[in-house]
Each structure stands twice: as structure tokens, then as C-alpha cells.
Design a protein around this motif. Structure first.
Motif, PDB file in Angstrom:
ATOM      1  N   VAL A  36     -41.616  27.659  34.237  1.00  0.00           N
ATOM      2  CA  VAL A  36     -42.341  26.416  34.476  1.00  0.00           C
ATOM      3  C   VAL A  36     -41.847  25.758  35.762  1.00  0.00           C
ATOM      4  O   VAL A  36     -40.837  26.159  36.332  1.00  0.00           O
ATOM      5  N   ASN A  37     -42.543  24.724  36.173  1.00  0.00           N
ATOM      6  CA  ASN A  37     -42.189  23.972  37.367  1.00  0.00           C
ATOM      7  C   ASN A  37     -40.896  23.182  37.136  1.00  0.00           C
ATOM      8  O   ASN A  37     -40.731  22.583  36.073  1.00  0.00           O
ATOM      9  N   PRO A  38     -39.992  23.162  38.109  1.00  0.00           N
ATOM     10  CA  PRO A  38     -38.761  22.389  37.956  1.00  0.00           C
ATOM     11  C   PRO A  38     -39.001  20.906  37.636  1.00  0.00           C
ATOM     12  O   PRO A  38     -38.208  20.293  36.916  1.00  0.00           O
ATOM     13  N   ASN A  39     -40.086  20.335  38.149  1.00  0.00           N
ATOM     14  CA  ASN A  39     -40.383  18.928  37.847  1.00  0.00           C
ATOM     15  C   ASN A  39     -40.638  18.722  36.351  1.00  0.00           C
ATOM     16  O   ASN A  39     -40.312  17.669  35.794  1.00  0.00           O
ATOM     17  N   THR A  40     -41.209  19.731  35.698  1.00  0.00           N
ATOM     18  CA  THR A  40     -41.468  19.663  34.260  1.00  0.00           C
ATOM     19  C   THR A  40     -40.152  19.662  33.494  1.00  0.00           C
ATOM     20  O   THR A  40     -39.964  18.887  32.547  1.00  0.00           O
ATOM     21  N   VAL A  41     -39.223  20.510  33.905  1.00  0.00           N
ATOM     22  CA  VAL A  41     -37.897  20.558  33.282  1.00  0.00           C
ATOM     23  C   VAL A  41     -37.175  19.235  33.515  1.00  0.00           C
ATOM     24  O   VAL A  41     -36.554  18.688  32.598  1.00  0.00           O
ATOM     25  N   GLN A  42     -37.262  18.718  34.736  1.00  0.00           N
ATOM     26  CA  GLN A  42     -36.596  17.450  35.047  1.00  0.00           C
ATOM     27  C   GLN A  42     -37.120  16.326  34.156  1.00  0.00           C
ATOM     28  O   GLN A  42     -36.354  15.499  33.671  1.00  0.00           O
ATOM     29  N   ARG A  43     -38.406  16.322  33.901  1.00  0.00           N
ATOM     30  CA  ARG A  43     -38.997  15.293  33.039  1.00  0.00           C
ATOM     31  C   ARG A  43     -38.451  15.413  31.613  1.00  0.00           C
ATOM     32  O   ARG A  43     -38.132  14.411  30.971  1.00  0.00           O
ATOM     33  N   ALA A  44     -38.317  16.633  31.128  1.00  0.00           N
ATOM     34  CA  ALA A  44     -37.769  16.857  29.789  1.00  0.00           C
ATOM     35  C   ALA A  44     -36.309  16.410  29.712  1.00  0.00           C
ATOM     36  O   ALA A  44     -35.901  15.742  28.758  1.00  0.00           O
ATOM     37  N   LEU A  45     -35.530  16.755  30.715  1.00  0.00           N
ATOM     38  CA  LEU A  45     -34.125  16.369  30.721  1.00  0.00           C
ATOM     39  C   LEU A  45     -33.961  14.856  30.855  1.00  0.00           C
ATOM     40  O   LEU A  45     -33.050  14.277  30.249  1.00  0.00           O
ATOM     41  N   ALA A  46     -34.836  14.221  31.595  1.00  0.00           N
ATOM     42  CA  ALA A  46     -34.792  12.757  31.713  1.00  0.00           C
ATOM     43  C   ALA A  46     -35.023  12.108  30.346  1.00  0.00           C
ATOM     44  O   ALA A  46     -34.416  11.087  30.022  1.00  0.00           O
ATOM     45  N   GLU A  47     -35.895  12.717  29.540  1.00  0.00           N
ATOM     46  CA  GLU A  47     -36.131  12.204  28.191  1.00  0.00           C
ATOM     47  C   GLU A  47     -34.882  12.363  27.328  1.00  0.00           C
ATOM     48  O   GLU A  47     -34.532  11.477  26.561  1.00  0.00           O
ATOM     49  N   LEU A  48     -34.191  13.491  27.466  1.00  0.00           N
ATOM     50  CA  LEU A  48     -32.942  13.678  26.728  1.00  0.00           C
ATOM     51  C   LEU A  48     -31.881  12.689  27.186  1.00  0.00           C
ATOM     52  O   LEU A  48     -31.100  12.189  26.369  1.00  0.00           O
ATOM     53  N   ASP A  49     -31.858  12.390  28.471  1.00  0.00           N
ATOM     54  CA  ASP A  49     -30.945  11.358  28.981  1.00  0.00           C
ATOM     55  C   ASP A  49     -31.270  10.017  28.327  1.00  0.00           C
ATOM     56  O   ASP A  49     -30.383   9.294  27.875  1.00  0.00           O
ATOM     57  N   ARG A  50     -32.559   9.699  28.263  1.00  0.00           N
ATOM     58  CA  ARG A  50     -33.001   8.422  27.712  1.00  0.00           C
ATOM     59  C   ARG A  50     -32.604   8.270  26.253  1.00  0.00           C
ATOM     60  O   ARG A  50     -32.235   7.194  25.802  1.00  0.00           O
ATOM     61  N   THR A  51     -32.654   9.366  25.511  1.00  0.00           N
ATOM     62  CA  THR A  51     -32.328   9.310  24.087  1.00  0.00           C
ATOM     63  C   THR A  51     -30.830   9.454  23.817  1.00  0.00           C
ATOM     64  O   THR A  51     -30.409   9.372  22.662  1.00  0.00           O
ATOM     65  N   GLY A  52     -30.053   9.694  24.845  1.00  0.00           N
ATOM     66  CA  GLY A  52     -28.601   9.765  24.685  1.00  0.00           C
ATOM     67  C   GLY A  52     -28.051  11.119  24.290  1.00  0.00           C
ATOM     68  O   GLY A  52     -26.875  11.242  23.982  1.00  0.00           O
ATOM     69  N   LEU A  53     -28.888  12.160  24.309  1.00  0.00           N
ATOM     70  CA  LEU A  53     -28.396  13.489  23.962  1.00  0.00           C
ATOM     71  C   LEU A  53     -27.690  14.187  25.117  1.00  0.00           C
ATOM     72  O   LEU A  53     -26.938  15.136  24.903  1.00  0.00           O
ATOM     73  N   CYS A  54     -27.943  13.717  26.318  1.00  0.00           N
ATOM     74  CA  CYS A  54     -27.231  14.251  27.464  1.00  0.00           C
ATOM     75  C   CYS A  54     -27.149  13.170  28.535  1.00  0.00           C
ATOM     76  O   CYS A  54     -27.796  12.125  28.430  1.00  0.00           O
ATOM     77  N   ALA A  55     -26.341  13.438  29.528  1.00  0.00           N
ATOM     78  CA  ALA A  55     -26.191  12.484  30.623  1.00  0.00           C
ATOM     79  C   ALA A  55     -25.888  13.252  31.909  1.00  0.00           C
ATOM     80  O   ALA A  55     -25.151  14.244  31.885  1.00  0.00           O
ATOM     81  N   ALA A  56     -26.484  12.777  32.989  1.00  0.00           N
ATOM     82  CA  ALA A  56     -26.242  13.383  34.299  1.00  0.00           C
ATOM     83  C   ALA A  56     -25.040  12.712  34.936  1.00  0.00           C
ATOM     84  O   ALA A  56     -24.900  11.494  34.890  1.00  0.00           O
ATOM     85  N   GLU A  57     -24.171  13.544  35.483  1.00  0.00           N
ATOM     86  CA  GLU A  57     -23.036  13.039  36.260  1.00  0.00           C
ATOM     87  C   GLU A  57     -23.307  13.402  37.705  1.00  0.00           C
ATOM     88  O   GLU A  57     -23.520  14.568  38.018  1.00  0.00           O
TER      89      GLU A  57
END
Length: 128
Positions: A44-65
């Protein structure tokens, strides 16, 4: 991962990534593969993955350093909440399916107990 055309791809990725996190495939505190790696693996497109990961960040399951990448939360409460939510959704799916077959709670519970026992038994059908 198999992409389903009926739902947005980024939501399917969120679901897949959540399962990887709560199942321990991506352990607490571990670094999540890069956006490019995940996009290539999923096709898939990297932007699609980024959107999914941003949602995980929002829900607190992961965080970007900033310079180190993105990491799975080590917060047991966040992991337990996500696990409970996924289990609830799976349970709802099961209830809807067996209710459509005309089963009541006792029948559905018996089937579940039987299948659970078979799942736990590494050698079904063999004498102990």
C-alpha cells in the motif's frame, strides 16, 4: 494481510497493527517497523500506513519519538483496554453468527467450550 475492498485500507491496517500489538507480535516497548517497511509489506501507499499509525498514536498504543522511530506502548492499561475491545468485537461477531443459526446462549456456550477445549489440546483424539 489480505485487503478487503469493502473497508478503507487505513482502517484495516489499524486493525491489523492493533492485533500485532495486543498479541505481542510487536511487544511492549519495541520499535515498530518503519512506514516504508510496513507499506512495502502490505503493498500500500506509505501515506496510508502513516494514517493508520497516527491513529494508533492517538489511541495511545504507540508513540513516535522524533529521531528514534515509533514504539509500542508499555502501558499495561492501554494494552488491556485494546485487548478487551478486540475480544468484545470478536465475541459480538460470534454471538451474531450463532444467533442467526437459531442457537440460544446455552447452545452457543457449549460450542464455545468444546472448541476452546479442542484448541487447548495439542493432540486431540489421543488418550492422555
Amino acid at each position: 494481510m489480505r485487503i478487503d475492498d469493502a473497508r478503507p485500507i487505513w482502517i484495516q491496517l489499524v486493525d491489523d497493527f492493533r492485533v500485532r500489538i495486543v498479541s505481542g507480535q510487536w511487544p511492549p516497548g519495541s520499535r515498530i517497523p518503519s512506514v516504508r517497511e510496513l507499506a512495502t509489506a502490505a503493498g500500500v501507499n506509505p501515506n496510508t500506513v502513516q494514517r493508520a499509525l497516527a491513529e494508533l498514536d492517538r489511541t495511545g498504543l504507540c508513540a513516535a519519538e522524533r529521531t528514534a522511530g515509533r514504539f509500542v506502548t508499555a502501558d499495561p492499561a492501554a494494552l488491556d483496554a485494546a485487548r478487551s475491545e478486540l475480544a468484545g468485537a470478536a465475541t459480538d461477531t460470534y454471538i451474531n453468527a450463532v444467533a442467526a443459526l437459531g442457537m440460544d446462549l446455552a447452545q452457543a456456550s457449549a460450542v464455545l467450550a468444546e472448541r476452546w477445549a479442542a484448541h487447548d489440546d495439542p493432540n486431540p483424539g489421543e488418550a492422555p
